[in-house]
Design a protein around this motif. Sequence first.
Motif, PDB file in Angstrom:
ATOM      1  N   GLU A 171       0.794  -1.184   0.115  1.00  0.00           N
ATOM      2  CA  GLU A 171       0.033   0.011  -0.056  1.00  0.00           C
ATOM      3  C   GLU A 171       0.904   1.113   0.094  1.00  0.00           C
ATOM      4  N   SER A 186      -5.981 -10.919  -1.922  1.00  0.00           N
ATOM      5  CA  SER A 186      -6.323  -9.633  -1.528  1.00  0.00           C
ATOM      6  C   SER A 186      -5.655  -8.338  -1.924  1.00  0.00           C
ATOM      7  N   ARG A 194      -4.100  -5.762  -5.018  1.00  0.00           N
ATOM      8  CA  ARG A 194      -4.654  -5.355  -6.309  1.00  0.00           C
ATOM      9  C   ARG A 194      -3.498  -5.655  -7.380  1.00  0.00           C
ATOM     10  N   GLY A 195      -3.733  -5.390  -8.565  1.00  0.00           N
ATOM     11  CA  GLY A 195      -2.981  -5.741  -9.641  1.00  0.00           C
ATOM     12  C   GLY A 195      -1.703  -4.929  -9.768  1.00  0.00           C
ATOM     13  N   SER A 196      -1.711  -3.670  -9.274  1.00  0.00           N
ATOM     14  CA  SER A 196      -0.504  -2.805  -9.128  1.00  0.00           C
ATOM     15  C   SER A 196       0.408  -3.489  -8.116  1.00  0.00           C
ATOM     16  N   GLN A 197      -0.129  -3.721  -7.057  1.00  0.00           N
ATOM     17  CA  GLN A 197       0.430  -4.113  -5.874  1.00  0.00           C
ATOM     18  C   GLN A 197       1.221  -5.564  -6.171  1.00  0.00           C
ATOM     19  N   ALA A 235      -5.827 -10.057 -12.261  1.00  0.00           N
ATOM     20  CA  ALA A 235      -6.515  -8.854 -11.470  1.00  0.00           C
ATOM     21  C   ALA A 235      -6.742  -7.594 -12.435  1.00  0.00           C
ATOM     22  N   ASP A 282     -10.541  -6.152 -13.621  1.00  0.00           N
ATOM     23  CA  ASP A 282     -10.790  -4.767 -13.450  1.00  0.00           C
ATOM     24  C   ASP A 282     -11.093  -4.000 -14.707  1.00  0.00           C
TER      25      ASP A 282
END
Length: 745
Positions: free
Chosen positions: A468, A490, A492-495, A522, A526
Amino acid sequence: MEEETPSVEDLVDPMPLDRPAKMRRMEEPGCEPSAPSTSPEKGISRADFEKILRMSQTGMSVDAIAHVWNVETVEIVKTLELMRSGKDSQSDAQVGSEHGWTSLVKRLVEDPPELCCPISHWLMEDPVVAADGITYERHCIAEWFQSNSGSPTTREPLSTHVLNPNQHVKSAVLAHKEKTVQEILSVASQVPTDDALKLLSRGEQFVRASLPDASAKRKLSSLLLFRGKRMLPGERRAVIEELVPMLLEVRDMSQLQELLADMDGQEVLWFLRQVDEDMIKSLSVPGPHKILVCKELARRITDSPVAEAQSERLSLLWDFLSQQQENQDDQDWAQAASLMLAAFHGRLTARLEQLDTKLLHHALTFLHSKESATAFARDFFTCDFGIFTLEKWPPSRSASIFVELASRMHDDKDEEKLDLLVEAHGINDSDAHVCRALLKQICRCMLCQRTTDDSKHLEGLLLKVQLEQVEDIPAEVVSKLCLEQESLKSLRGSQLMLLAKMLEKADRRADGARVAVAAAEAFSADGNEDESHGAVAFAHHLDRTNDDASLMLCNLLGSIRSKCKDLGNQCQDLGIKWQSLDSTCQVLGKRSTGLDEKYTELLDKYKQLQKAQEVPIKPPVWHLTWDLSGYDFTNFTEGQRQLSEEFQLGASGVEAWLWLTPKASADKASLYLHVSEPVWVKWRCQVGSWEASTEHEFAKEANGSLKGYGWPKQIPFSNLASGIAFHVLSVRRAGSSLRLVAPGS
């Protein structure tokens, strides 16, 4: 023979009059001062009584005698009354003192006859001289003349009714009033209550006639202050209500403080509501009434419509509470301060590192229970500051209290520290200070983990918090990651892409590819297809043996080829229609201007449509791999070249292709990037272990051509079999102020 009247010099010691009598007596040889019977402070001995009495008998005023003996006037009065009464014992002295007060009060409440009007017998305010030579009060003599023509005193006829002001008497009246008020102020605290109230009322009557003179206001405030002290609390409200605004106007802090010390609770509460915050800050409130200051400030905070004013009052209340909880043993003050800290830490000037640990623990208790915080606030402050209606409790900014408490724990309390920091993160997950503290503690715990379950729990926290913040995980921690599916789902794609790059740096390429595949899925879920395609290419780059990445890449290429074919067919259909239209126009021979304009319009539309349809044929590319395993470079010599298929630079609409010249030297090849129109590009290429980045602004030469740009004689020829990985980092079209940046860069 008549007795000769003694002079003042005969009545007192032949010593300077500016010396106190006590000092003069002590300087006489063998003279010891006797015990004072009236005023121990002033030292009037019994031996001096006869001299004082003789001075009075000569006609000297008590003021003159008091000046000679350097004592208060009231002491001379009491001494004379005691002497005249003939009392000698201590009890008799008490009676004599009472007689002295009676005489003093009588003198102060009665006006000198020479200053009173002969008609009304009242003290004159506007004295005038009539034709009979006698001074009267103006309005009294004027009323007399309305029905009489003679003198009211002599009854003799008057030649004229003209009245002349008597300035001498008027000045004497003013001096009498001034002297009387001063004397009342000097004895008001000593005479019995009934007499004191009588004197103070007379003094007020004299002073009010001179208002709004500043000096008169000061004297009136002193008189009111004395009167308020002599009255019962329930009877003096009117006096206080008049006195307080007067003292506030002249900013008389000493009298305000004196008044405050004598008030009861209800009067103090009323008083506090009349003053501003600066005045409250400067006052020293008596101990039993300090709680009333808190309640009044709490009321003002609750009623403040302006956030800035509310914050100032919060800070004032916090400063007041902080001082009280340090100076008192009562736990309620400490809890009150901790409640303010819990509810309003973000709006106070408090520095957590300077506060006592017990205070922080009290605040933590309130943060864990909104009901406890509300109940205590209502009990202590008589209001809850709106805590009960808050949707979010604990408040977001209170997270730093948890962090501060965790920082004070010993190293052997890792689990307790972690629990506090996890709680702080739950309260405010956007606070960078909270996140950094939690990440540091998670990494510490992971490096000391003991069980698999602990590892899974910590890893989930680490990935959630660290990614994050878009920060790299320490290398020693990355090497310990298990990468359980439960921990990854849990994110996100960028993470996930950020994590895949960390794994690449840690030389965990296979795991990085697996995480990149999860990122592609992911992104696709989206609706971010471009990012999904980039993640697939990155996964395949990390691990060509990853079946999921290979399958996704094949599906992607198939989809792109299908779309290209469809777009090509559409363009072919448009081309046929255009040829038909062109033939028709040629037959008509462009005979009319209207047809010419129509032709031009259709031609422009066709070109726009053709351009709009052609651009998608070249798919937007941020990352690609040019597979050269099918090429035979055996017979390639210097000067020959191999071109890649055309592709679009990112989403810029600019077409580009790669130009490879094998064996430009003994063992090195040259690699160039060519573009279809002027553009600025930053890109990176990888050929086996060789990797380099560059940027260049492609501009037209004088002949209108665009030269390629890249790496001459630098590409190891032996690495070409593994293919060329090309990455667009950013791109900007000529004349545009927008720079397109590759996803994840």
